[in-house]
Design an enzyme around this catalytic site. Structure first.
Site, mmCIF file in Angstrom:
data_model
loop_
_atom_site.group_PDB
_atom_site.id
_atom_site.type_symbol
_atom_site.label_atom_id
_atom_site.label_comp_id
_atom_site.label_asym_id
_atom_site.label_seq_id
_atom_site.Cartn_x
_atom_site.Cartn_y
_atom_site.Cartn_z
ATOM 1 N N GLU A 260 10.773 0.516 -2.293
ATOM 2 C CA GLU A 260 9.565 0.291 -3.711
ATOM 3 C C GLU A 260 9.235 1.660 -4.100
ATOM 4 O O GLU A 260 8.044 1.278 -3.567
ATOM 5 C CB GLU A 260 8.622 -0.602 -2.840
ATOM 6 C CG GLU A 260 9.590 -2.195 -1.519
ATOM 7 C CD GLU A 260 8.793 -2.429 -0.965
ATOM 8 O OE1 GLU A 260 7.540 -1.921 0.231
ATOM 9 O OE2 GLU A 260 8.400 -3.312 0.153
ATOM 10 N N CYS A 330 -21.393 5.431 -17.214
ATOM 11 C CA CYS A 330 -23.164 6.276 -17.067
ATOM 12 C C CYS A 330 -23.100 6.008 -16.129
ATOM 13 O O CYS A 330 -23.179 5.168 -14.810
ATOM 14 C CB CYS A 330 -24.007 5.202 -17.228
ATOM 15 S SG CYS A 330 -23.738 4.203 -18.875
#
Ligand code: LLP
Length: 404
Positions: A260, A330
């Site tokens: 995978e 921010c």
């Protein structure tokens, strides 16, 4: 990646993700070829980059999909992955997800606890179906990677220990509604050492042998994902060494080998383009402020991950000084790189952040009401848009009706 980055940035705007589909094809073939002579299936881990065109590209090459939500299963199906090549993993599947996966008749559900097995049995019973399952074994092996992406130790939430797995197999084998066809482990991501994979594969293959002795015949042996890539100067695992370790561990067993990989397929195929907004110096410290931010590419902020940053289109002889490359969000943690050697830059100069094809866009958010970047594919010398730039309207669509 050979490309005219500036032309692409001007054509599609920034911030922008660009993926080289030829490179992805090359990675797929390299890994698939390393399995030559054995029954194998590469289940691309959709979470690394779930753009439908990326999944479709891999599906056309023959890849299956490893999914961790019903949303990912739907993406895989929409992109043309054969249903019998889709695996559904994850520690916390809801009943509705289990039901839909069973209705869609995918290859198997990968189970991570006894409680989950009982839920799957119950839902399968309601539907009058037999659920094909595999069990994720936690081999308690240290994968030697970043703790946030390490999954193969008992202290991690993933999988079940060997004894529990065995009990679950015995139970499932007797159940009318469960068919234990597979076994699975995944010990972590960005693995650069082979030995933890080798050891885990041996432990899990021994469990397959002991199940065989009690007439429980496992058909799919899934070694998970995790093959590391080069972001900086890492020495990582070669495809042939990787498959050889799996062949050695499973010697004498008649199994279809599954893996995978996510990052291996797409990380180095992708780049993130961002333009310079401003430069500033605070008490001698240089900052380059760009139009992309942590909401677009979270890896540096979350894992302190290194991504090579390059200024393109500027002469190579210009003197470089160190700067922090930061976004407009921010948060002090909003950075792409610290102390990066960069030439003098001006407004609209382009920076390319390399190896951003995996866990880049898929981990993006709308923090600070920033719209998600556009995505572009490069294939056979041509470029095409594969996801539009998100707009403010896209973002607020689900809220507008509730204004009072
Ligand atoms: N299979 C399972 C069960 C997984 O949990 C994962 C990744 C994969 C396969 C694919 O692993 P890969 O081949 O990509 O290493 N956001 C982190 C990575 C998280 C990985 C989660 N699981 C990062 O940006 O480094």
């Amino acid at each position: 990646m050979k490309l005219d980055a500036i032309a692409l940035a001007n054509k599609y705007g920034t911030p922008l993700y660009v993926y080289d589909f030829d490179y992805i094809e090359n990675r797929y073939s390299t890994l698939k070829d390393a399995f030559a002579g054995k029954k194998s299936l590469i289940n691309y881990a959709v979470k690394a980059n779930s753009n439908l065109s990326v999944i479709q590209h891999l599906a056309k090459l023959g890849a299956g999909a490893d999914c961790v939500s019903i949303g990912e299963v739907k993406r895989a199906l929409a992109a043309g992955v054969d249903r019998y090549k889709i695996i559904f993993s994850g520690v916390g599947k809801r009943d509705d997800e289990i039901r839909e996966a069973l209705e869609k008749d995918i290859l198997l559900l990968n189970l991570e606890s006894e409680a989950e097995m009982k839920r799957v049995e119950m839902v399968a019973k309601e539907l009058g179906k037999e659920a094909r399952i595999s069990i994720r074994v936690n081999p308690n092996i240290d994968p030697q990677t970043h703790p946030y992406i390490s999954t193969g130790l008992h202290e991690n939430k993933f999988g079940v220990e060997i004894d529990m797995a065995k009990r679950m197999y015995i139970y499932a084998n007797k159940s009318e509604f469960l068919n234990p066809v597979g076994i699975h482990f995944h010990i972590g991501s960005q693995l650069t050492k082979l030995s933890p994979i080798r050891e885990s594969a041996q432990i899990v293959a021994d469990l397959v042998r002991s199940l065989k002795a009690i007439k429980i015949d496992i058909k799919f042996f899934d070694v998970g994902g995790g093959i590391g890539v080069v972001y900086d100067d890492e020495v990582t695992i070669k495809a042939e060494e990787y498959t050889q370790a799996i062949f050695d561990a499973t010697k004498g067993l008649d199994l279809t080998l599954l893996c995978e990989p996510g990052r291996y397929m797409v990380a180095n195929a992708g780049a993130f383009f961002t333009k310079v907004l401003y430069e500033k110096v605070n008490d001698g410290k240089r900052f380059v402020i760009v139009d992309g931010a942590m909401n677009d590419l979270l890896r540096p902020s979350l894992y302190n991950a290194y991504h090579k940053i390059e200024a393109v289109g500027l002469g190579t002889d210009t003197e470089k000084t160190e700067a922090d490359v930061v976004g407009p969000v921010c948060e002090s943690g909003d950075f792409f790189g610290k102390n990066v050697p960069l030439p003098a830059l001006s407004h609209n100069d382009l920076l390319v952040i390399h190896s951003a094809g995996a866990y880049g866009f898929t981990m993006a958010s709308n923090y600070n009401t920033r719209s998600k970047a556009a995505e572009v594919a490069l294939e056979g010398g041509a470029d095409r848009l594969i996801r539009q730039r998100e707009t403010y309207e896209d973002q607020v669509r689900l809220e507008l009706d509730y204004l009072k």
